[in-house]
Motif scaffolding. Structure first.
Motif, PDB file in Angstrom:
ATOM      1  N   VAL A  72     -18.906  -3.399  -8.371  1.00 49.57           N
ATOM      2  CA  VAL A  72     -18.211  -2.558  -7.701  1.00 49.57           C
ATOM      3  C   VAL A  72     -17.197  -3.146  -6.648  1.00 49.57           C
ATOM      4  O   VAL A  72     -16.036  -2.388  -6.440  1.00 49.57           O
ATOM      5  CB  VAL A  72     -19.360  -1.657  -7.049  1.00 49.57           C
ATOM      6  CG1 VAL A  72     -18.603  -0.411  -6.396  1.00 49.57           C
ATOM      7  CG2 VAL A  72     -20.024  -0.899  -8.070  1.00 49.57           C
ATOM      8  N   VAL A  73     -17.403  -4.129  -5.790  1.00 56.30           N
ATOM      9  CA  VAL A  73     -16.702  -4.600  -4.819  1.00 56.30           C
ATOM     10  C   VAL A  73     -15.297  -4.959  -5.573  1.00 56.30           C
ATOM     11  O   VAL A  73     -14.148  -4.529  -4.859  1.00 56.30           O
ATOM     12  CB  VAL A  73     -17.275  -5.885  -4.164  1.00 56.30           C
ATOM     13  CG1 VAL A  73     -16.467  -6.613  -3.236  1.00 56.30           C
ATOM     14  CG2 VAL A  73     -18.536  -5.216  -3.247  1.00 56.30           C
ATOM     15  N   ILE A  74     -15.541  -5.578  -6.887  1.00 58.46           N
ATOM     16  CA  ILE A  74     -14.196  -6.072  -7.353  1.00 58.46           C
ATOM     17  C   ILE A  74     -13.269  -4.886  -7.647  1.00 58.46           C
ATOM     18  O   ILE A  74     -12.325  -4.969  -7.561  1.00 58.46           O
ATOM     19  CB  ILE A  74     -14.463  -7.035  -8.537  1.00 58.46           C
ATOM     20  CG1 ILE A  74     -14.988  -8.514  -8.013  1.00 58.46           C
ATOM     21  CG2 ILE A  74     -13.050  -7.099  -9.483  1.00 58.46           C
ATOM     22  CD1 ILE A  74     -15.495  -9.194  -9.053  1.00 58.46           C
ATOM     23  N   ALA A  75     -14.091  -3.790  -8.450  1.00 57.88           N
ATOM     24  CA  ALA A  75     -13.409  -2.646  -8.852  1.00 57.88           C
ATOM     25  C   ALA A  75     -12.780  -1.849  -7.337  1.00 57.88           C
ATOM     26  O   ALA A  75     -11.836  -1.536  -7.653  1.00 57.88           O
ATOM     27  CB  ALA A  75     -14.476  -1.549  -9.353  1.00 57.88           C
ATOM     28  N   SER A  76     -13.296  -1.788  -6.446  1.00 57.07           N
ATOM     29  CA  SER A  76     -12.870  -1.354  -5.037  1.00 57.07           C
ATOM     30  C   SER A  76     -11.670  -1.930  -4.536  1.00 57.07           C
ATOM     31  O   SER A  76     -10.629  -1.333  -4.338  1.00 57.07           O
ATOM     32  CB  SER A  76     -13.884  -1.339  -3.996  1.00 57.07           C
ATOM     33  OG  SER A  76     -14.294  -2.505  -3.582  1.00 57.07           O
ATOM     34  N   PHE A  77     -11.510  -3.308  -4.664  1.00 60.25           N
ATOM     35  CA  PHE A  77     -10.403  -3.884  -4.231  1.00 60.25           C
ATOM     36  C   PHE A  77      -9.046  -3.563  -5.357  1.00 60.25           C
ATOM     37  O   PHE A  77      -8.110  -3.413  -4.896  1.00 60.25           O
ATOM     38  CB  PHE A  77     -10.507  -5.643  -4.443  1.00 60.25           C
ATOM     39  CG  PHE A  77     -11.245  -6.069  -3.272  1.00 60.25           C
ATOM     40  CD1 PHE A  77     -10.810  -5.828  -1.919  1.00 60.25           C
ATOM     41  CD2 PHE A  77     -12.339  -6.806  -3.629  1.00 60.25           C
ATOM     42  CE1 PHE A  77     -11.634  -6.275  -1.089  1.00 60.25           C
ATOM     43  CE2 PHE A  77     -13.101  -7.309  -2.463  1.00 60.25           C
ATOM     44  CZ  PHE A  77     -12.555  -7.249  -1.066  1.00 60.25           C
ATOM     45  N   PHE A  78      -9.522  -3.460  -6.619  1.00 61.09           N
ATOM     46  CA  PHE A  78      -8.506  -3.179  -7.852  1.00 61.09           C
ATOM     47  C   PHE A  78      -7.971  -1.768  -7.474  1.00 61.09           C
ATOM     48  O   PHE A  78      -6.848  -1.462  -7.321  1.00 61.09           O
ATOM     49  CB  PHE A  78      -9.288  -3.144  -8.764  1.00 61.09           C
ATOM     50  CG  PHE A  78      -8.454  -2.690 -10.274  1.00 61.09           C
ATOM     51  CD1 PHE A  78      -7.191  -3.372 -10.657  1.00 61.09           C
ATOM     52  CD2 PHE A  78      -8.703  -1.476 -10.931  1.00 61.09           C
ATOM     53  CE1 PHE A  78      -6.395  -2.696 -11.881  1.00 61.09           C
ATOM     54  CE2 PHE A  78      -8.051  -0.904 -11.845  1.00 61.09           C
ATOM     55  CZ  PHE A  78      -6.949  -1.811 -12.503  1.00 61.09           C
ATOM     56  N   VAL A  79      -8.774  -1.075  -7.303  1.00 62.26           N
ATOM     57  CA  VAL A  79      -8.615   0.484  -7.075  1.00 62.26           C
ATOM     58  C   VAL A  79      -7.716   0.817  -5.823  1.00 62.26           C
ATOM     59  O   VAL A  79      -6.497   1.485  -5.568  1.00 62.26           O
ATOM     60  CB  VAL A  79      -9.923   1.527  -6.792  1.00 62.26           C
ATOM     61  CG1 VAL A  79      -9.441   2.875  -6.495  1.00 62.26           C
ATOM     62  CG2 VAL A  79     -10.526   1.708  -8.180  1.00 62.26           C
ATOM     63  N   LEU A  80      -7.945  -0.010  -4.472  1.00 62.26           N
ATOM     64  CA  LEU A  80      -7.095   0.068  -3.534  1.00 62.26           C
ATOM     65  C   LEU A  80      -5.906  -0.247  -3.554  1.00 62.26           C
ATOM     66  O   LEU A  80      -4.888   0.157  -3.065  1.00 62.26           O
ATOM     67  CB  LEU A  80      -7.984  -0.428  -2.341  1.00 62.26           C
ATOM     68  CG  LEU A  80      -8.957   0.484  -1.337  1.00 62.26           C
ATOM     69  CD1 LEU A  80      -9.811  -0.542  -0.440  1.00 62.26           C
ATOM     70  CD2 LEU A  80      -8.484   1.469  -0.632  1.00 62.26           C
ATOM     71  N   LYS A  81      -5.743  -1.523  -4.319  1.00 59.61           N
ATOM     72  CA  LYS A  81      -4.424  -2.194  -4.634  1.00 59.61           C
ATOM     73  C   LYS A  81      -3.611  -1.006  -5.095  1.00 59.61           C
ATOM     74  O   LYS A  81      -2.555  -1.053  -4.976  1.00 59.61           O
ATOM     75  CB  LYS A  81      -4.674  -3.595  -5.395  1.00 59.61           C
ATOM     76  CG  LYS A  81      -3.718  -4.341  -5.421  1.00 59.61           C
ATOM     77  CD  LYS A  81      -3.789  -5.432  -4.378  1.00 59.61           C
ATOM     78  CE  LYS A  81      -2.414  -6.316  -4.225  1.00 59.61           C
ATOM     79  NZ  LYS A  81      -2.177  -6.869  -3.138  1.00 59.61           N
ATOM     80  N   MET A  82      -4.101  -0.604  -6.292  1.00 57.58           N
ATOM     81  CA  MET A  82      -3.480   0.476  -7.302  1.00 57.58           C
ATOM     82  C   MET A  82      -3.040   1.413  -6.254  1.00 57.58           C
ATOM     83  O   MET A  82      -1.841   2.222  -6.371  1.00 57.58           O
ATOM     84  CB  MET A  82      -4.276   0.921  -8.412  1.00 57.58           C
ATOM     85  CG  MET A  82      -4.666  -0.102  -9.534  1.00 57.58           C
ATOM     86  SD  MET A  82      -2.816  -0.410 -10.253  1.00 57.58           S
ATOM     87  CE  MET A  82      -3.004  -2.213 -10.287  1.00 57.58           C
ATOM     88  N   SER A  83      -4.057   2.156  -5.453  1.00 56.82           N
ATOM     89  CA  SER A  83      -3.680   3.377  -4.788  1.00 56.82           C
ATOM     90  C   SER A  83      -2.445   2.903  -3.649  1.00 56.82           C
ATOM     91  O   SER A  83      -1.638   3.836  -3.401  1.00 56.82           O
ATOM     92  CB  SER A  83      -4.818   3.963  -4.240  1.00 56.82           C
ATOM     93  OG  SER A  83      -5.171   3.109  -3.148  1.00 56.82           O
ATOM     94  N   GLY A  84      -2.611   1.581  -3.290  1.00 61.03           N
ATOM     95  CA  GLY A  84      -1.359   1.354  -2.160  1.00 61.03           C
ATOM     96  C   GLY A  84      -0.025   0.815  -2.950  1.00 61.03           C
ATOM     97  O   GLY A  84       0.865   0.765  -2.376  1.00 61.03           O
ATOM     98  N   ASN A  85      -0.077   0.866  -4.174  1.00 66.51           N
ATOM     99  CA  ASN A  85       1.288   0.197  -5.116  1.00 66.51           C
ATOM    100  C   ASN A  85       1.994   1.493  -5.300  1.00 66.51           C
ATOM    101  O   ASN A  85       1.547   2.235  -6.065  1.00 66.51           O
ATOM    102  CB  ASN A  85       0.649  -0.489  -6.320  1.00 66.51           C
ATOM    103  CG  ASN A  85       1.684  -1.104  -6.767  1.00 66.51           C
ATOM    104  OD1 ASN A  85       2.841  -0.859  -6.759  1.00 66.51           O
ATOM    105  ND2 ASN A  85       1.468  -2.104  -7.469  1.00 66.51           N
ATOM    106  N   LYS A  86       3.198   1.632  -4.794  1.00 61.23           N
ATOM    107  CA  LYS A  86       4.154   2.703  -5.113  1.00 61.23           C
ATOM    108  C   LYS A  86       4.470   2.780  -6.506  1.00 61.23           C
ATOM    109  O   LYS A  86       4.700   3.898  -7.191  1.00 61.23           O
ATOM    110  CB  LYS A  86       5.343   2.669  -4.011  1.00 61.23           C
ATOM    111  CG  LYS A  86       4.884   2.998  -2.874  1.00 61.23           C
ATOM    112  CD  LYS A  86       5.922   2.634  -1.887  1.00 61.23           C
ATOM    113  CE  LYS A  86       5.612   2.807  -0.490  1.00 61.23           C
ATOM    114  NZ  LYS A  86       6.508   2.209   0.486  1.00 61.23           N
TER     115      LYS A  86
END
Lengths: 270, 225
Positions: A72-86
C-alpha cells in the motif's frame, strides 16, 4: 450506563475502542490535508489496494499486515505521483487502481481452495478482528502523526494551501508528500480491519468536511476534525453495540448524520 | 546602483525544448521589471529559475547582497487550493515568513510582527481575521501580495498577478505595487498584456523564440509599436 460498562467488559470491545480512537485521530489529521488538496479519493484507492494485498497475503499464507504495508505504501507513492502529474488523469488512475485491486483480491480468494476467509470482514470490517498488536501499532502511528502535526503544522498549512509558494520558500514539498503517503497507507492498513476496505476512507474524509462547516481557520479545522472524528467513532461503536449493527457502517452513518446536521446548522446561522 | 539579479549565459530547458538560450541581463536594486512574451515563451520558466525551482541547463543566476532564494517574495499565477479552504488572512500572510524560520517549528514574535507589518503596508489590517474565501478577487490578491511581502525585504516576483482582476481592482493593485517599489523593493512581474498601462515598471524583459532582451520600458514600447 450499565450497558456501557457491560460493553467495555468485553476485551474485543476494549481493543476496538482504543484502536478505533487512535485510528480516528490519525485519519482526521491526514484527512485535512488530503481533502483540502482535492486528494480525497486517494484513501479510497489505497483501501481497495489494501484489500487486494490482504487477500493475496492470506491466500499465500503470508503475515497480512507485513505484506499489505509495503504494497500500500508503494501504491500510495504511485497514486500521489499520478495525481500531481498534469499530463496524467489522476482520478482515472485512482479508479483503475481501486477496481483492479478489488478484482484481484476477490479472484485470489475465490480461486483458492481450502482457504477459509470471511470476505465480509475485509470489505466491511469487524470489531472481532482487532488484536492487541493492532492497538500498539495504532498507538505508535498516532504518536508519530501527532508529533508531525505539532512540529510541522505551519509547513503542512503552507503546502496544503499553495504548493507552488511553499516550494518557492524552500519547503521540501516532495518530502512532506512522501510522509503523508506513508501515513495515509498506514491509517488505511491499520483501520481496514475495523471499518473495512469499502468504508475506511470515510474516516479520512468526513471529519474534515464536518469541521469545515463550523470553522474558517485552518488550525481550528484541524482540531475540530479530530474531535468530530473521535466523538463520531465512539457514537458509532456504541450504537453498533446497542443495535447489533456492523460497526464500520454505523460509524459512517453517524458521520453522515453529523455532516447533514452541521450543514443545516451552518445554513441556519447564515 | 548595485545589482539585485545578474544572469550570465543562462539557458533553460523544459523537457527537450530549449526555452531560454544564452541569456545575459542584470536587474538593479529598486528596478520594476515586467517580463513579457507569448504563451509558452518561457516567462514562468525564467521566474522558476530565479526562484531556484528549475535548474539552468547552462549559465548561472547570481543575487545581490541580502537576497536569498528562500526569502524572495513570490506571488504565483493562481492558488490551486480548495474553493472553500478554511484559512484566515493572518494564517496565510504569516506563512510567508516560513522561509525565514529555518528548522524552527514555531513562528517567532518577529515573524508575527513581519506579517502584521505586511498587512499594514497594503492597508488591509482590518481583514486580519477575515476568512480568505469570503474576500473579493482584489482583496484575495492583496492578501497573497502581503504573504509575499512577509517573505521578503528585497525582492518580489509576481506571476501574472492581474489575471483574474477587474479593471478597478487591477489599477488599485498596480498602485500598491508602485508604492512598494518606491519604498525600495525590487519587483519582477510577468504580464501578458503589452499595453503601456500594464507595463508599469521601468524595464521590460521580453522573451521571443528563446532570446531574452532587457530594455527600458519606453524603448520597448517604441520598438513594439
Amino acid at each position: 450506563m450499565t450497558w456501557f460498562f457491560e460493553m467495555l467488559s468485553y476485551s474485543f470491545m476494549q481493543r476496538a475502542l482504543i484502536a478505533g480512537l487512535l485510528i480516528s485521530i490519525c485519519a482526521a489529521l491526514v484527512g485535512v490535508s488530503l481533502v483540502l488538496r482535492k486528494n480525497s479519493m486517494i484513501g479510497d484507492g489505497l483501501s481497495h489496494t489494501a484489500f487486494g494485498a490482504f487477500a493475496i497475503a492470506t491466500v499465500l499464507n503470508f503475515a497480512p499486515l507485513w505484506f499489505a504495508v509495503p504494497v500500500v505504501v508503494i501504491a500510495s507513492f504511485f497514486v500521489l505521483k499520478m495525481s500531481g502529474n498534469k499530463k496524467s488523469n489522476g482520478d482515472a488512475m485512482v479508479a483503475l487502481l481501486s477496481a483492479s485491486s478489488l478484482a484481484v483480491g476477490c479472484m485470489a480468494i475465490s480461486l483458492t481452495k481450502g482457504v477459509n476467509i470471511d470476505l465480509n470482514s475485509y470489505l466491511f470490517g469487524s470489531v472481532l478482528s482487532i488484536g492487541w498488536s493492532d492497538v500498539w501499532l495504532s498507538l505508535i502511528l498516532v504518536i508519530a502523526v501527532v508529533l508531525l502535526y505539532i512540529f510541522a503544522h505551519n509547513r503542512i498549512f503552507a503546502i496544503t494551501f499553495d504548493e507552488d509558494f511553499a516550494k518557492a520558500i524552500g519547503i521540501k514539498t516532495d518530502l512532506y508528500d512522501a510522509i503523508f503517503a506513508v501515513i495515509c497507507s498506514l491509517v488505511v492498513v491499520f483501520g481496514i480491519r475495523l471499518l473495512g476496505a469499502l468504508l475506511i476512507s470515510s474516516l479520512i474524509i468526513f471529519p474534515t468536511l464536518i469541521a469545515m462547516q463550523f470553522s474558517k481557520s485552518f488550525g481550528r479545522v484541524v482540531i475540530a476534525s479530530v474531535l468530530f472524528s473521535v466523538v463520531n467513532f465512539i457514537l458509532g461503536l456504541v450504537i453498533s453495540y446497542l443495535i447489533a449493527s456492523p460497526t464500520g457502517a454505523t460509524v459512517v452513518v453517524v458521520n453522515l448524520a453529523a455532516l447533514i446536521i452541521a450543514r443545516i446548522v451552518r445554513a441556519i446561522r447564515q | 546602483m548595485s545589482h539585485a539579479i545578474v544572469a550570465k549565459n543562462l539557458s533553460l530547458s523544459y523537457g527537450s525544448n530549449k526555452v531560454i538560450s544564452s541569456a545575459s541581463f542584470a536587474i538593479d536594486e529598486r528596478d520594476f521589471v515586467c517580463i513579457v512574451g507569448a504563451n509558452g515563451s518561457g516567462k514562468s520558466t525564467l521566474v522558476k529559475a530565479i526562484l531556484g525551482l528549475v535548474k539552468p541547463s547552462s549559465g548561472k543566476i547570481s543575487f545581490g547582497s541580502g537576497i536569498e532564494q528562500k526569502t524572495i517574495g513570490f506571488l504565483p499565477q493562481d492558488v490551486k487550493a480548495d474553493l472553500n479552504f478554511p484559512a484566515t488572512v493572518f494564517e496565510i500572510v504569516l506563512s510567508g515568513t516560513l522561509g525565514r524560520l529555518g528548522m524552527k517549528a514555531f513562528y517567532r514574535k518577529e515573524d508575527k510582527t513581519r506579517a502584521e507589518e505586511a498587512l499594514k503596508r497594503l492597508g488591509i489590517s482590518k481583514l486580519r481575521n477575515a476568512s480568505f474565501v469570503d474576500l473579493s478577487g482584489g482583496q484575495k490578491q492583496k492578501v497573497l501580495l502581503a504573504r509575499a511581502l512577509a517573505a521578503t525585504s528585497k525582492l518580489l516576483i509576481l506571476d501574472e498577478p492581474s489575471n483574474n482582476l477587474d479593471y478597478k481592482s487591477r489599477k488599485e493593485f498596480y498602485g500598491a505595487l508602485k508604492k512598494l517599489n518606491e519604498s525600495g523593493l525590487t519587483i519582477i512581474m510577468i504580464t501578458h498584456d503589452l499595453d503601456a498601462e500594464d507595463l508599469i515598471g521601468n524595464k521590460v524583459i521580453s522573451i521571443k523564440e528563446a532570446k531574452v532582451e532587457c530594455a527600458p520600458t519606453a524603448d520597448f514600447l517604441r520598438s513594439y509599436k
